[in-house]
Design a protein around this motif. Structure first.
Motif, PDB file in Angstrom:
ATOM      1  N   GLY A  29      13.758  20.352  46.480  1.00 57.48           N
ATOM      2  CA  GLY A  29      14.769  21.569  46.411  1.00 57.48           C
ATOM      3  C   GLY A  29      14.549  22.444  45.474  1.00 57.48           C
ATOM      4  O   GLY A  29      13.677  22.269  44.605  1.00 57.48           O
ATOM      5  N   LEU A  30      15.160  23.674  45.464  1.00 53.22           N
ATOM      6  CA  LEU A  30      14.959  24.644  44.447  1.00 53.22           C
ATOM      7  C   LEU A  30      16.439  25.154  43.662  1.00 53.22           C
ATOM      8  O   LEU A  30      17.194  25.519  44.783  1.00 53.22           O
ATOM      9  N   VAL A  31      16.552  24.871  42.475  1.00 51.84           N
ATOM     10  CA  VAL A  31      17.828  25.321  41.968  1.00 51.84           C
ATOM     11  C   VAL A  31      17.577  26.566  41.175  1.00 51.84           C
ATOM     12  O   VAL A  31      16.437  26.657  40.476  1.00 51.84           O
ATOM     13  N   ILE A  32      18.303  27.679  41.439  1.00 51.40           N
ATOM     14  CA  ILE A  32      18.187  28.873  40.575  1.00 51.40           C
ATOM     15  C   ILE A  32      19.317  29.031  39.645  1.00 51.40           C
ATOM     16  O   ILE A  32      20.420  28.929  40.014  1.00 51.40           O
ATOM     17  N   ASP A  33      19.040  29.551  38.411  1.00 55.18           N
ATOM     18  CA  ASP A  33      20.051  30.095  37.504  1.00 55.18           C
ATOM     19  C   ASP A  33      20.002  31.479  37.658  1.00 55.18           C
ATOM     20  O   ASP A  33      19.034  32.271  37.371  1.00 55.18           O
ATOM     21  N   VAL A  34      21.249  32.190  38.075  1.00 55.84           N
ATOM     22  CA  VAL A  34      21.292  33.479  38.449  1.00 55.84           C
ATOM     23  C   VAL A  34      21.321  34.361  36.999  1.00 55.84           C
ATOM     24  O   VAL A  34      20.593  35.308  37.100  1.00 55.84           O
ATOM     25  N   ASP A  35      21.817  33.938  36.022  1.00 54.31           N
ATOM     26  CA  ASP A  35      21.924  34.634  34.717  1.00 54.31           C
ATOM     27  C   ASP A  35      20.522  35.014  34.135  1.00 54.31           C
ATOM     28  O   ASP A  35      20.162  35.782  33.712  1.00 54.31           O
ATOM     29  N   ALA A  36      19.736  33.768  34.006  1.00 58.17           N
ATOM     30  CA  ALA A  36      18.430  33.840  33.634  1.00 58.17           C
ATOM     31  C   ALA A  36      17.443  34.596  34.771  1.00 58.17           C
ATOM     32  O   ALA A  36      16.094  34.671  34.529  1.00 58.17           O
ATOM     33  N   GLU A  37      17.956  34.332  35.950  1.00 54.61           N
ATOM     34  CA  GLU A  37      16.904  34.743  37.209  1.00 54.61           C
ATOM     35  C   GLU A  37      15.703  33.892  37.141  1.00 54.61           C
ATOM     36  O   GLU A  37      14.592  34.236  37.114  1.00 54.61           O
ATOM     37  N   SER A  38      15.877  32.473  36.965  1.00 47.56           N
ATOM     38  CA  SER A  38      14.978  31.679  36.813  1.00 47.56           C
ATOM     39  C   SER A  38      14.992  30.209  37.367  1.00 47.56           C
ATOM     40  O   SER A  38      16.173  29.896  37.699  1.00 47.56           O
ATOM     41  N   VAL A  39      14.136  29.539  37.545  1.00 45.57           N
ATOM     42  CA  VAL A  39      14.266  28.228  38.043  1.00 45.57           C
ATOM     43  C   VAL A  39      14.852  27.272  36.785  1.00 45.57           C
ATOM     44  O   VAL A  39      14.739  27.967  35.738  1.00 45.57           O
ATOM     45  N   VAL A  40      15.125  26.182  37.048  1.00 45.58           N
ATOM     46  CA  VAL A  40      15.847  25.598  35.812  1.00 45.58           C
ATOM     47  C   VAL A  40      14.945  24.270  35.734  1.00 45.58           C
ATOM     48  O   VAL A  40      15.130  23.398  34.312  1.00 45.58           O
ATOM     49  N   ILE A  41      13.935  23.817  36.198  1.00 51.29           N
ATOM     50  CA  ILE A  41      13.023  22.692  35.674  1.00 51.29           C
ATOM     51  C   ILE A  41      11.447  23.320  35.708  1.00 51.29           C
ATOM     52  O   ILE A  41      11.262  24.242  36.305  1.00 51.29           O
ATOM     53  N   LYS A  42      10.891  22.880  34.919  1.00 48.82           N
ATOM     54  CA  LYS A  42       9.343  23.269  34.547  1.00 48.82           C
ATOM     55  C   LYS A  42       8.268  22.930  35.728  1.00 48.82           C
ATOM     56  O   LYS A  42       7.643  23.740  36.107  1.00 48.82           O
TER      57      LYS A  42
END
Ligand SMILES: O=C(O)c1[nH]c(=O)[nH]c(=O)c1I
Length: 310
Positions: free
Chosen positions: A198-211
């Motif tokens: 799966g893919l979780v996205i952080d809208v504020d950071a406009e980024s994924v949340v795991i490396k």
């Protein structure tokens, strides 16, 4: 209200225990599980050699669940074999050992090492780790899974289980069950492991949340409850004489009740345990008892597998 479970020649005071991977990598973790009100404990999947696992951040929780790409961090199988050899089985809850060798040869070597010591712990072969870059999981390669089970059953002569990924197509339930029904000593399957990639996205950071894996990871928690319940019910129907352990989306008595209604013999808690700690076992058990009392049930067999259809 009686929450006890008798299966695999074991007695459990509670149907609840940890999902492999959560609160079970170190001896400190395992001792916290042993001291908790969980009915059993299972170790972190182990490999031949110790592994650091994937770079961090590799775990993240949202309101609806979790994403992880841990990458099989563990202290190597001998660490867990030592724990299993020193475990006081007569005076403790049942101990399960999760095994996830990087290759078939590794899996066989680890299982042989446990087999030689004839310990009461139950082995659970993990067919479903979704987080090893470039390594397809056995759970989605049924010919390879069958071959692995054949090689294991050439020498391993005690009851064991497997940890399964979620399946989503009815033909896959049929094909997977056809493989598992070939092995009498395969006494249970645990449904499900995390829903892969799966893919979780952080809208504020406009980024994924795991490396790891550019943000892809196994999904757990509320997100996966309908899928886990379906896998439990479908495999209960297709595996006569075997048990199904329910895992996925359990955060209260209600979801534990659902899994047992779907046919689960016991119920594992992953994401919720990671976020709440061992108090989750007391809370969920009490909620389950309250729900059973309200419905006039006094023991789990009063409703296990009795999900109605319309
Ligand atoms: O990334 C992990 O260590 C891991 N993570 C999961 O969600 N399931 C697994 O079976 C494993 I081995």
């Amino acid at each position: 209200i009686d929450l006890s479970v008798s299966w695999l020649g074991l007695e459990m005071k509670s149907p609840l225990y940890n999902a492999s991977g959560v609160m079970c990598r170190s001896v400190e973790d395992l001792e916290a599980m042993r001291a908790s009100s969980a009915g059993a404990l299972i170790t972190k999947s182990c490999t031949l050699e110790p592994r650091e696992g994937n770079p961090e951040p590799r775990y993240f929780a949202t309101k609806l669940g979790t994403i992880n790409s841990m990458g099989l961090p563990n202290y190597g199988y001998q660490y867990y074999l030592d724990y299993a050899q020193n475990y006081d089985y007569a005076n403790n809850k049942p101990l399960f050992i999760s095994i996830s060798g990087m290759t078939l040869a590794d899996n066989l070597a680890i299982i042989k090492a446990f087999h030689e010591r004839e310990l009461p712990c139950i082995l659970e072969v993990n067919l479903s780790c979704p987080n090893l870059p470039g390594k397809p999981q056995l759970g989605y390669d049924l010919p390879a899974a069958q071959n692995a089970l054949e090689k294991i059953c050439e020498f391993y002569d005690r009851p064991f289980g497997v940890k399964l990924p979620p399946y989503f197509d009815v033909s896959h339930f049929d094909q997977a069950a056809e493989v598992f029904n070939r092995f009498d000593l395969l006494k249970y399957v645990t449904c499900i492991n995390s829903v892969g990639n799966g893919l979780v996205i952080d809208v504020d950071a406009e980024s994924v949340v795991i490396k790891p894996k550019d943000g892809l990871g196994g999904i757990g928690g509320d997100y996966v409850l309908p899928t886990s319940l379906a896998n439990v019910r479908e495999f209960v129907r297709r595996l006569p004489g075997k048990q199904v352990v329910g895992c996925g989306g359990v955060k209260s008595g209600a979801e534990a009740f659902m899994h047992i209604l779907a046919g689960a013999i016991t119920v594992q808690v992953g994401s919720c345990l990671y976020e709440e700690g061992v108090g989750a076992f007391d809370r969920i058990a009490q909620e389950l008892k309250d729900l059973m009392a309200a419905k006039g049930y006094s023991k789990l067999d009063d409703f296990r597998g009795k999900l109605k259809t319309l």
